[in-house]
Design an enzyme around this catalytic site. Structure first.
Site, PDB file in Angstrom:
ATOM      1  N   ASP A  14      52.769  44.981  35.927  1.00 10.12           N
ATOM      2  CA  ASP A  14      51.603  44.615  35.110  1.00 10.12           C
ATOM      3  C   ASP A  14      51.849  43.282  34.408  1.00 10.12           C
ATOM      4  OD1 ASP A  14      49.628  44.283  33.192  1.00 10.12           O
ATOM      5  OD2 ASP A  14      49.713  46.342  32.452  1.00 10.12           O
ATOM      6  N   GLU A  55      50.940  51.697  29.191  1.00 12.94           N
ATOM      7  CA  GLU A  55      49.994  51.039  30.092  1.00 12.94           C
ATOM      8  C   GLU A  55      50.301  51.279  31.575  1.00 12.94           C
ATOM      9  OE1 GLU A  55      50.015  47.041  28.633  1.00 12.94           O
ATOM     10  OE2 GLU A  55      48.983  47.615  26.793  1.00 12.94           O
ATOM     11  N   ASP A  61      41.995  50.493  26.571  1.00 15.58           N
ATOM     12  CA  ASP A  61      43.050  49.534  26.909  1.00 15.58           C
ATOM     13  C   ASP A  61      42.940  48.418  25.872  1.00 15.58           C
ATOM     14  OD1 ASP A  61      44.608  47.464  27.856  1.00 15.58           O
ATOM     15  OD2 ASP A  61      43.538  47.211  29.744  1.00 15.58           O
ATOM     16  N   LYS A  75      47.993  40.805  19.373  1.00 17.99           N
ATOM     17  CA  LYS A  75      48.757  42.000  19.739  1.00 17.99           C
ATOM     18  C   LYS A  75      50.269  41.727  19.687  1.00 17.99           C
ATOM     19  CE  LYS A  75      49.188  45.249  23.625  1.00 17.99           C
ATOM     20  NZ  LYS A  75      48.507  45.660  24.869  1.00 17.99           N
TER      21      LYS A  75
HETATM   22 MG    MG Z   1      46.793  44.792  30.053  1.00 16.05          MG
END
Ligand code: MG
Ligand code: ADP
Length: 570
Positions: free
Chosen positions: A173, A150, A11, A73
């Site tokens: 999420d 994800e 992850d 990111k």
């Molecule tokens: Mg995450």
């Protein structure tokens, strides 16, 4: 299974990254050198010029903001570079350092080399961002078996518990910097993504920023005038307060700067009020995902909460109000995605415990090409988008359209390929182009067949074929604007090999020193003097170069240090 065949699941988060491996007893998280499952996605330069990765770097965000970087990111697949000391770094390179650190943790844990991985990415990551993630892995010496969305990984982690049920999931999420919503369906062991949506610029960190702005105003702190060091320190105080608010109704803290001492105080109600504009943005992507899947809210069987920021009361109560029931959070929201990536790694390695579970994936965005629309006879307006593979279509998929030339005498058709959801191509992302030659002078008779084929690893093949001549043009879309070429990857790989990286065993010591320095910055008077003594003591131990003595000293100081650390929030 042969050791070197092991596939790890990663992850790669905006805020934290984790690594997992699939074992006979299921997915198992792997601790880093500090014994933690979570490695902060932060990179920094140490005073001696060597690289710091993870917690040690995160701790220095406070004391050495110019030499440390995080949240990169967000810049995957762009040309944006972060400056660390004298050198600039692309997001792919910084991510590669994180990936390499996780790979080393896995190798230390498993006792053999690892070079294959499954990596999770946000569902709405476009092609360029996905390719950038693969490039980062290559730089880190990892072959990517596949990328997994994800939320898909999260549902996979939850879905394993109840494999035979027919279930519709909603996965919410909220991480540090990204928000992902997905609808997934599990039917006789087949997991299918029905829809996904999200907001690339919404995460828990925005809640921290909002709280910081409010608290600074209240306390009359001029944030603009704070030195980077003081600003980072204030931010980390506020972040701790935010975390506290998930357990208590009020959080207080102290922030000292120059000769002033500021008392900060925030109630849960006030926090909810000032973050309401952010919480509001959670609703729309959820609605869009549900309607894209052709469902109504009451057709959702399970609601899963993923990402550290879903711990916040305001997020949980919003979901509860929207669906009139409580979301699930049985699994640790920080771990879910990594556990799911581990399950996907088990699937890729054809682990026998996973024999019955298959899964499919969807195209995360719409793919199409530019067309001209005839506004009046022989007057054309260019720039319209014609979708060919729509968002959320199950992949692999192949679709075709027939197009014809606009004018008499036209001897070729130029196809411009885009991805995105907007009706005009200028608002979408151009990902490639293609030319096909046709016999001129036969405006109405000449036809071209355009075929898009999209596979599970995110590679798009476009073929244009003149029907009368049978002539074909073909393009495979891999190298996109903003992504790195193979040569560039090789070069960066070489540069990285020459870097001095802190050995794993030293990480613990560096991290501890950084903690002491942070503490020193934040305290005053006697307590500050006490920390100064700790620093001297620990440096003396380090000087001895005796590993046992160093470990003992660290152990001795751990208690008083953590007591001092926890007292700024009272
Ligand atoms: Mg995450
Ligand atoms: P990412 O997927 O972006 O790496 P994570 O899932 O690790 O992110 O979530 C990180 C975010 O969760 C951060 O913004 C952090 O402040 C927030 N967070 C973690 N724990 C808590 C908590 N107890 N209360 C509030 N926010 C939290």
């Amino acid at each position: 299974m042969n050791g070197s065949d092991t596939i790890i699941g990663i992850d790669l988060g905006t805020t934290n990254s984790l690594v997992c491996v699939f074992t006979a007893s299921g997915p198992e998280l792997i601790p880093n050198a500090l014994g933690s499952f979570m490695t902060p996605s932060a990179v920094g330069l140490a005073d001696d010029g060597s690289m710091l990765i993870g917690q040690a770097a995160k701790d220095r965000l406070v004391t050495h903001p110019q030499l440390t970087t995080a949240r990169f990111k967000r810049y995957m697949g762009t040309d944006h570079e972060a400056r660390l000391g004298k050198k600039s770094w692309r997001a792919e390179e910084l991510s590669a350092l994180i990936l390499r650190s996780l790979k080393e943790d896995a190798e230390a844990h498993l006792g053999h080399p690892v070079n294959r991985a499954i990596i999770s990415v946000p569902a709405y990551f476009n092609d360029v961002q996905r390719k950038a993630t693969m490039a980062a892995a290559r730089i880190a010496g990892l072959n990517v078996e596949r990328l997994v969305n994800e939320p898909t990984a999260a549902a996979l982690a939850y879905g394993l518990q109840d494999r035979d049920a027919e279930t519709t999931f909603l996965v919410v999420d909220l991480g540090g910097g990204t928000f992902d919503v997905s609808i997934l369906e599990m039917f006789s062991g087949v997991m299918e993504v029905r829809a996904s949506s999200g907001d690339a610029f919404l995460g828990g960190e925005d809640f921290t920023d909002a709280a910081l702005k409010h608290l600074a105003q209240q306390a009359d702190i001029n944030v603009e005038k704070l030195e980077p060091e003081a600003y980072s320190r204030l931010r980390s105080v506020v972040d701790k307060m935010k975390h506290r608010l998930t357990e208590t109704h009020q959080a207080n803290a102290n922030f000292s700067h120059k000769k002033s001492d500021y008392q900060l105080s925030l109630t849960r109600e006030m926090f909810e009020e000032i973050t309401a504009p952010l919480t509001k943005r959670i609703r729309l992507p959820i609605q869009r995902a549900i309607s894209d899947a052709g469902l109504k809210a009451d057709q959702i069987d399970r609601i899963l909460m993923v990402g550290g920021a879903t711990r916040m009361d305001c997020v949980r109560s919003l979901i509860t109000r929207l669906f009139k029931r409580f979301p699930e959070h049985d699994l640790n929201p920080d771990h879910v995605v990594a556990l799911g990536a581990g399950v996907q790694a088990g699937l890729a390695a054809r682990h026998e415990a996973l024999d019955d579970l298959v899964m499919t994936d969807v195209a995360p965005f719409t793919l199409g090409y530019e067309v001209a629309v005839e506004v009046k006879t022989d007057t054309f307006e260019f720039g319209h988008f014609a979708p060919l593979i729509e968002r959320n279509t199950v992949v692999p998929v192949s679709r075709s359209h027939t197009v014809n030339p606009l004018k008499k005498g036209q001897d070729r058709i130029e196809l411009k390929i885009y991805q995105g959801e907007a009706p005009f191509v200028k608002d979408n992302v151009k990902i490639g182009e293609l030319q096909v030659h046709i016999p001129p002078n036969k405006k109405d008779l000449e036809l071209v067949d355009v075929r898009f084929t999209y596979d599970t690893s995110g590679i798009l093949e476009v073929v244009a074929k003149s029907i009368s001549t049978g002539k074909e043009s073909r393009v495979v879309i891999e190298g996109n604007p903003g992504s790195m070429t193979q040569d560039e990857v090789e070069n960066r790989l070489k540069a990285l090999e020459g870097l001095k990286i802190h050995p794993r065993e030293q990480q613990e010591n560096t991290a501890f020193l950084a903690r002491l320095a942070t503490l020193y910055e934040g305290l005053l008077g006697d307590e500050r003097q006490l920390v100064a003594r700790f620093i001297q003591e620990f440096e003396a131990a380090l000087h001895s170069q005796d590993a046992k003595l160093i470990a003992e000293c660290r152990k001795e100081l751990e208690d008083p240090v953590s007591r001092l650390e926890s007292q700024d929030v009272f």
